[in-house]
Design a protein around this motif. Structure first.
Motif, PDB file in Angstrom:
ATOM      1  N   PHE A 150      -0.972 -10.789  -3.547  1.00  0.00           N
ATOM      2  CA  PHE A 150      -1.323 -10.325  -2.675  1.00  0.00           C
ATOM      3  C   PHE A 150      -2.572 -10.354  -1.954  1.00  0.00           C
ATOM      4  O   PHE A 150      -3.529  -9.996  -3.050  1.00  0.00           O
ATOM      5  N   ALA A 151      -3.210 -10.668  -0.979  1.00  0.00           N
ATOM      6  CA  ALA A 151      -4.627 -10.782  -0.331  1.00  0.00           C
ATOM      7  C   ALA A 151      -4.941  -9.327  -0.259  1.00  0.00           C
ATOM      8  O   ALA A 151      -4.165  -8.467   0.229  1.00  0.00           O
ATOM      9  N   GLU A 152      -6.016  -8.874  -0.411  1.00  0.00           N
ATOM     10  CA  GLU A 152      -6.557  -7.602  -0.265  1.00  0.00           C
ATOM     11  C   GLU A 152      -6.543  -7.368   1.462  1.00  0.00           C
ATOM     12  O   GLU A 152      -7.265  -8.401   1.725  1.00  0.00           O
ATOM     13  N   SER A 153      -6.550  -6.466   2.023  1.00  0.00           N
ATOM     14  CA  SER A 153      -6.868  -6.140   3.304  1.00  0.00           C
ATOM     15  C   SER A 153      -7.488  -4.701   3.337  1.00  0.00           C
ATOM     16  O   SER A 153      -7.635  -3.756   2.860  1.00  0.00           O
ATOM     17  N   ALA A 154      -8.548  -4.888   4.524  1.00  0.00           N
ATOM     18  CA  ALA A 154      -9.313  -3.563   4.726  1.00  0.00           C
ATOM     19  C   ALA A 154      -8.576  -2.848   5.883  1.00  0.00           C
ATOM     20  O   ALA A 154      -9.057  -1.577   6.167  1.00  0.00           O
ATOM     21  N   GLU A 155      -7.670  -3.394   6.307  1.00  0.00           N
ATOM     22  CA  GLU A 155      -6.945  -2.493   7.393  1.00  0.00           C
ATOM     23  C   GLU A 155      -5.930  -1.403   6.744  1.00  0.00           C
ATOM     24  O   GLU A 155      -5.213  -1.752   5.836  1.00  0.00           O
ATOM     25  N   ALA A 158      -2.110  -1.962   6.371  1.00  0.00           N
ATOM     26  CA  ALA A 158      -1.756  -3.242   5.766  1.00  0.00           C
ATOM     27  C   ALA A 158      -1.966  -2.926   4.324  1.00  0.00           C
ATOM     28  O   ALA A 158      -1.095  -3.480   3.263  1.00  0.00           O
ATOM     29  N   ALA A 159      -3.270  -2.395   3.807  1.00  0.00           N
ATOM     30  CA  ALA A 159      -3.155  -2.082   2.546  1.00  0.00           C
ATOM     31  C   ALA A 159      -2.337  -1.231   1.946  1.00  0.00           C
ATOM     32  O   ALA A 159      -1.817  -1.124   0.684  1.00  0.00           O
ATOM     33  N   LEU A 160      -2.023  -0.155   2.524  1.00  0.00           N
ATOM     34  CA  LEU A 160      -0.909   0.941   1.933  1.00  0.00           C
ATOM     35  C   LEU A 160       0.368   0.295   1.818  1.00  0.00           C
ATOM     36  O   LEU A 160       1.098   0.517   0.719  1.00  0.00           O
ATOM     37  N   VAL A 161       0.992  -0.417   2.972  1.00  0.00           N
ATOM     38  CA  VAL A 161       2.100  -0.936   2.789  1.00  0.00           C
ATOM     39  C   VAL A 161       2.260  -2.285   1.599  1.00  0.00           C
ATOM     40  O   VAL A 161       3.028  -2.058   0.646  1.00  0.00           O
ATOM     41  N   PRO A 188      -8.496   8.986  -3.442  1.00  0.00           N
ATOM     42  CA  PRO A 188      -8.161  10.217  -2.622  1.00  0.00           C
ATOM     43  C   PRO A 188      -8.459  10.051  -1.122  1.00  0.00           C
ATOM     44  O   PRO A 188      -9.654   9.485  -1.038  1.00  0.00           O
ATOM     45  N   GLY A 189      -7.483  10.086  -0.557  1.00  0.00           N
ATOM     46  CA  GLY A 189      -7.534  10.026   1.030  1.00  0.00           C
ATOM     47  C   GLY A 189      -7.620   8.724   1.486  1.00  0.00           C
ATOM     48  O   GLY A 189      -8.204   8.622   2.829  1.00  0.00           O
ATOM     49  N   ALA A 190      -7.597   7.848   0.741  1.00  0.00           N
ATOM     50  CA  ALA A 190      -7.594   6.290   1.219  1.00  0.00           C
ATOM     51  C   ALA A 190      -6.667   6.022   2.072  1.00  0.00           C
ATOM     52  O   ALA A 190      -6.834   5.338   3.033  1.00  0.00           O
ATOM     53  N   TYR A 191      -5.673   6.572   2.478  1.00  0.00           N
ATOM     54  CA  TYR A 191      -4.633   6.369   3.548  1.00  0.00           C
ATOM     55  C   TYR A 191      -4.570   7.414   4.322  1.00  0.00           C
ATOM     56  O   TYR A 191      -3.325   7.914   4.636  1.00  0.00           O
ATOM     57  N   ASP A 192      -5.374   8.141   4.826  1.00  0.00           N
ATOM     58  CA  ASP A 192      -5.289   9.093   5.866  1.00  0.00           C
ATOM     59  C   ASP A 192      -6.530   8.952   6.779  1.00  0.00           C
ATOM     60  O   ASP A 192      -7.414   9.801   7.128  1.00  0.00           O
ATOM     61  N   PRO A 193      -6.234   7.884   7.586  1.00  0.00           N
ATOM     62  CA  PRO A 193      -7.057   7.556   8.763  1.00  0.00           C
ATOM     63  C   PRO A 193      -7.121   8.358   9.749  1.00  0.00           C
ATOM     64  O   PRO A 193      -7.913   8.595  10.833  1.00  0.00           O
ATOM     65  N   THR A 194      -6.026   9.280  10.065  1.00  0.00           N
ATOM     66  CA  THR A 194      -5.786  10.171  11.052  1.00  0.00           C
ATOM     67  C   THR A 194      -6.091  11.626  11.066  1.00  0.00           C
ATOM     68  O   THR A 194      -5.914  12.620  11.933  1.00  0.00           O
ATOM     69  N   GLY A 195      -6.463  12.065   9.793  1.00  0.00           N
ATOM     70  CA  GLY A 195      -6.763  13.465   9.493  1.00  0.00           C
ATOM     71  C   GLY A 195      -5.452  14.270   9.281  1.00  0.00           C
ATOM     72  O   GLY A 195      -5.894  15.120   9.432  1.00  0.00           O
ATOM     73  N   ALA A 204       3.792   8.495   8.129  1.00  0.00           N
ATOM     74  CA  ALA A 204       3.647   7.938   9.603  1.00  0.00           C
ATOM     75  C   ALA A 204       3.537   6.344   9.365  1.00  0.00           C
ATOM     76  O   ALA A 204       3.859   5.580  10.243  1.00  0.00           O
ATOM     77  N   LEU A 205       3.002   5.824   8.316  1.00  0.00           N
ATOM     78  CA  LEU A 205       2.391   4.328   8.367  1.00  0.00           C
ATOM     79  C   LEU A 205       3.814   3.597   7.664  1.00  0.00           C
ATOM     80  O   LEU A 205       3.828   2.578   7.896  1.00  0.00           O
ATOM     81  N   LEU A 206       4.374   4.188   6.582  1.00  0.00           N
ATOM     82  CA  LEU A 206       5.318   3.581   5.894  1.00  0.00           C
ATOM     83  C   LEU A 206       6.883   3.685   6.408  1.00  0.00           C
ATOM     84  O   LEU A 206       7.584   2.966   6.107  1.00  0.00           O
TER      85      LEU A 206
END
Length: 346
Positions: A150-155, A158-161, A188-195, A204-206
């Motif tokens: 997979f290509a890496e994603s900054a979004e 997309a990165a979490l999925v 740590p906290g890499a996939y918590d953009p919403t707080g 929420a994302l998956l």
């Protein structure tokens, strides 16, 4: 396995065939099974293939073959035969429930799905008690030889999925990763953009399909049965409490007698197929939905597990506790692959 168990098992096979794209039909609300008639085979039979043939645009024999393939390793079935124009005939195994529970319990490591996890292909292929490793129950070699990069994603989503899909693929034997990288590091906290906190943010994302919008975050923080994330994590905590209470009552989990819990046994038996389908279709949302199904079945079953009032502990209670423990293992493992914690107490 009772006729109700068998009906659910066949219905799950239809649903998997539809999910896999092998059949293009509406999943029926139920599947009718009945005692095999003279000239049939086994104890029970179903005409579901004949019912689905016309809407699927296939012959009944084709549909029966598709379903037979998905029933090959179903818990409780000793064999499946196709007779006549497309009847499915079933031979039952009396010890299937015990074998399922034993397989799950024997595969149970001590899960740790903390927020700082480094995943490698060897760790996922041979789970260890720490490091967020995938549980042996549900892993397979079905995708050995498959190479996915997979290509890496900054979004964030997309990165979490993609990170979660890599976990799923590796657990099924695939060689999966990012470009030429051998490892994935989850900060740590890499996939918590919403707080919201890592657990709620990841759910929420998956939980929605990748093409759907993320879930609204605040309702996922409410400790209420309407919150599916709470139900799943609460179900796991209930298993831990049942085991503690069982120890106090001197009830040791041991599957010694058949338990009438078709919804829960069906969900546990479906777990490996769900994980494989999630890997093949790059769809972590399938794991989340299956966890909800498993949690709901466990929560409906939990009240029967331990003795009530003056009731004396018996083999039935030991077997129910073993089944509950197996459900807790599946819930913990499924949450682990999603990177969500499975608390002992809520």
């Amino acid at each position: 396995m009772t006729p109700a168990d068998l009906s659910l098992t066949v219905l799950h096979a239809v649903r998997r065939a539809v999910d896999d794209g092998a059949l293009r039909v509406d999943v029926p609300p139920l599947v009718k099974v009945e005692r095999a008639r003279p000239g049939g085979a086994g104890e029970y039979a179903s005409n579901i293939a004949l019912t689905l043939a016309r809407p699927a645009g296939r012959t009944a024999l084709d549909v029966a073959g598709i379903l037979k393939e998905r029933l090959r390793d179903a818990p409780g079935l000793q064999g499946v035969e196709i007779t006549g124009p497309g009847f499915l005939n079933f031979s039952l195994r009396p010890d299937a429930g015990a074998e399922l529970v034993r397989a799950i319990r024997e595969s149970a490591p001590a899960y740790d799905s903390g927020s700082d996890t480094t995943l490698s292909a060897p760790a996922l292929a041979a789970p260890t008690p720490s490091g967020g490793a995938f549980p042996p129950y549900g892993s397979s070699t079905a995708l050995v030889g498959t190479v996915v990069r997979f290509a890496e994603s900054a979004e964030a989503r997309a990165a979490l999925v993609t990170e979660t899909v890599v976990r799923l693929l590796r657990a099924q034997g695939a060689d999966a990763g990012f470009g030429g990288a051998e490892r994935i590091h989850v900060r740590p906290g890499a996939y918590d953009p919403t707080g919201l906190g890592v657990d709620a943010a990841r759910w929420a994302l998956l939980r929605p399909a990748p093409q759907d919008r993320p879930l609204d975050g605040p309702p996922l923080l409410v400790q209420h049965e309407r919150n599916p994330l709470f139900r799943v994590r609460y179900a796991h905590s209930r298993v831990r409490r049942l085991l503690v209470n069982g120890e106090q009552l001197r009830v040791t989990p041991a599957y010694e007698t058949d338990i009438d819990a078709p919804a829960l046994l069906g969900a546990l038996g479906d777990h490996p197929a769900v994980l494989l389908a999630a890997a093949r279709h790059r769809a972590p949302d399938r794991v989340a939905r299956h966890l909800e199904t498993t949690a709901d079945a466990l929560l409906a079953f939990q009240h029967t597990v331990l003795p009530l009032g003056d009731e004396k502990p018996s083999a039935v209670h030991r077997s129910r506790l073993a089944l509950a423990e197996a459900a807790g293992t599946v819930l913990a493992g499924g949450l682990s692959v999603l990177g969500i914690s499975a608390p002992d107490r809520i």
